[in-house]
Design a protein around this motif. Structure first.
Motif, PDB file in Angstrom:
ATOM      1  N   UNK A  65       0.806  -1.225   0.000  1.00 30.65           N
ATOM      2  CA  UNK A  65       0.000   0.000   0.000  1.00 30.65           C
ATOM      3  C   UNK A  65       0.839   1.275   0.000  1.00 30.65           C
ATOM      4  N   UNK A  66       0.138   2.367  -0.213  1.00 23.83           N
ATOM      5  CA  UNK A  66       0.722   3.693  -0.135  1.00 23.83           C
ATOM      6  C   UNK A  66       0.571   4.252   1.287  1.00 23.83           C
ATOM      7  N   UNK A  67       1.447   5.166   1.698  1.00 17.99           N
ATOM      8  CA  UNK A  67       1.275   5.797   3.008  1.00 17.99           C
ATOM      9  C   UNK A  67       0.042   6.697   3.036  1.00 17.99           C
ATOM     10  N   UNK A  68      -0.382   7.026   4.239  1.00 21.63           N
ATOM     11  CA  UNK A  68      -1.505   7.936   4.441  1.00 21.63           C
ATOM     12  C   UNK A  68      -1.192   9.269   3.762  1.00 21.63           C
ATOM     13  N   UNK A  69      -2.078   9.791   2.902  1.00 20.74           N
ATOM     14  CA  UNK A  69      -1.812  11.071   2.238  1.00 20.74           C
ATOM     15  C   UNK A  69      -1.548  12.216   3.205  1.00 20.74           C
ATOM     16  N   UNK A  70      -2.066  12.113   4.433  1.00 22.45           N
ATOM     17  CA  UNK A  70      -1.836  13.175   5.417  1.00 22.45           C
ATOM     18  C   UNK A  70      -0.359  13.341   5.725  1.00 22.45           C
ATOM     19  N   UNK A  71       0.444  12.321   5.460  1.00 24.21           N
ATOM     20  CA  UNK A  71       1.876  12.394   5.757  1.00 24.21           C
ATOM     21  C   UNK A  71       2.625  13.291   4.785  1.00 24.21           C
ATOM     22  N   UNK A  72       1.990  13.620   3.660  1.00 25.93           N
ATOM     23  CA  UNK A  72       2.685  14.418   2.650  1.00 25.93           C
ATOM     24  C   UNK A  72       3.134  15.769   3.208  1.00 25.93           C
ATOM     25  N   UNK A  73       2.269  16.417   3.970  1.00 21.78           N
ATOM     26  CA  UNK A  73       2.620  17.720   4.531  1.00 21.78           C
ATOM     27  C   UNK A  73       3.452  17.580   5.798  1.00 21.78           C
ATOM     28  N   UNK A  74       3.245  16.481   6.544  1.00 19.84           N
ATOM     29  CA  UNK A  74       3.974  16.308   7.801  1.00 19.84           C
ATOM     30  C   UNK A  74       5.418  15.887   7.572  1.00 19.84           C
ATOM     31  N   UNK A 107       9.850   9.513  -1.099  1.00 15.11           N
ATOM     32  CA  UNK A 107      10.679   8.310  -1.121  1.00 15.11           C
ATOM     33  C   UNK A 107       9.880   7.091  -0.684  1.00 15.11           C
ATOM     34  N   UNK A 108       9.105   7.230   0.394  1.00  5.85           N
ATOM     35  CA  UNK A 108       8.339   6.089   0.892  1.00  5.85           C
ATOM     36  C   UNK A 108       7.231   5.692  -0.083  1.00  5.85           C
ATOM     37  N   UNK A 109       6.648   6.663  -0.759  1.00  2.58           N
ATOM     38  CA  UNK A 109       5.517   6.370  -1.643  1.00  2.58           C
ATOM     39  C   UNK A 109       5.953   5.848  -3.010  1.00  2.58           C
ATOM     40  N   UNK A 110       7.248   5.890  -3.304  1.00  2.00           N
ATOM     41  CA  UNK A 110       7.722   5.435  -4.613  1.00  2.00           C
ATOM     42  C   UNK A 110       8.684   4.257  -4.515  1.00  2.00           C
ATOM     43  N   UNK A 111       8.965   3.787  -3.296  1.00  2.00           N
ATOM     44  CA  UNK A 111       9.877   2.663  -3.115  1.00  2.00           C
ATOM     45  C   UNK A 111       9.176   1.527  -2.381  1.00  2.00           C
TER      46      UNK A 111
END
Length: 260
Positions: free
Chosen positions: A220-229, A236-240
């Motif tokens: 899975x992908x990380x929580x979108x809320x992490x994008x700003x945090x 890196x986490x969302x593409x690896x």
């Protein structure tokens, strides 16, 4: 585990020359729990993914196998589940009791040992980032299958076998089950953690040998809320490659057949 990468970089090495014994969580429970409470990989990636796979847990009796300080157990309970937590670390369970209250069903149990529960006790078992500490998955999975009711689920997250393969130098035999130890720093203390890496087919073979049916395999992908945090680390986490998730079902017996 606070690591997810598809590059052959090892975690940062601590300065301390005297790390604690490998996987001795009692010695660094507070620092480990604090690190994982709100970080990117655990709070905004692994736990949300586990909760999404669990879905609606209202009224379900769930065993949190390797519950640690209890963040996943707490989230499941908030969603209406009746949660029992087990962990080999008394220090971690003390933190879980602080979080969940004195009435919580929390027990010191090593997953190498038989589980102290009757057959068909739970609707679900969750095993969050715990199986990769075990060399032999056979007996623990058999016990998890035993305590699940027919139709129940085992929901698992583990370190991705491809990640564990590429970070090692020299690289191991991919088809073998091999161990490696890395050093991390929690609260200024050097800690050694030892993991067992196995190929994907060994994982799925172990699940089916224990009587489970593979329902879902997820990256899975990380929580979108992490994008700003976490703007520097989110991409890196969302593409690896990160962790690997499974939903396993304990099949119900055919109609008219009583399980033995």
């Amino acid at each position: 585990m606070d690591r997810a990468t598809d590059t052959p970089e090892s975690p940062a090495r601590p300065a301390s020359p005297t790390p604690a014994p490998a996987n001795h969580y009692d010695g660094f429970a507070e620092a480990y729990a604090a690190e994982n409470e709100n970080n990117l990989q655990n709070a905004y990636y692994e736990r949300p993914a586990m909760l999404a796979l669990a879905g609606d847990v209202t009224g379900r009796r769930i065993l949190d196998a390797g519950c640690g300080a209890g963040p996943l157990a707490s989230a499941l309970r908030d969603r209406g589940a009746d949660v029992t937590g087990i962990d080999a670390s008394a220090g971690m369970l003390a933190l879980a009791r602080r979080r969940l209250g004195d009435g919580a069903d929390l027990r010191v149990v090593d997953l190498h040992d038989p589980l102290p529960f009757a057959d068909d006790t739970f609707d679900d078992v969750v095993a969050s980032l715990v199986l990769h500490y075990l060399r032999d998955w056979g007996p623990p999975l058999a016990e998890m299958r035993r305590v699940l009711r027919p139709g129940g689920r085992l929901i698992v997250s583990v370190q991705h076998p491809f990640v564990d393969y590429v970070i090692q130098n020299p690289r191991p035999d991919y088809s073998a089950t091999t161990s490696y130890t890395d050093e991390f720093t929690f609260g200024g203390r050097s800690v050694r953690l030892t993991f067992w890496r196995r190929p994907l087919h060994a994982m799925t073979d172990a699940f089916t040998a224990a009587g489970f049916r593979l329902a879902t395999i997820s990256e899975p992908q990380p929580d979108p809320a992490a994008r700003e945090l976490f703007p520097d680390d989110f991409h890196a986490l969302s593409t690896r490659l990160g962790f690997l998730f499974f939903v396993l079902e304990a099949p119900s017996p055919p109609v008219g057949i009583t399980p033995t």
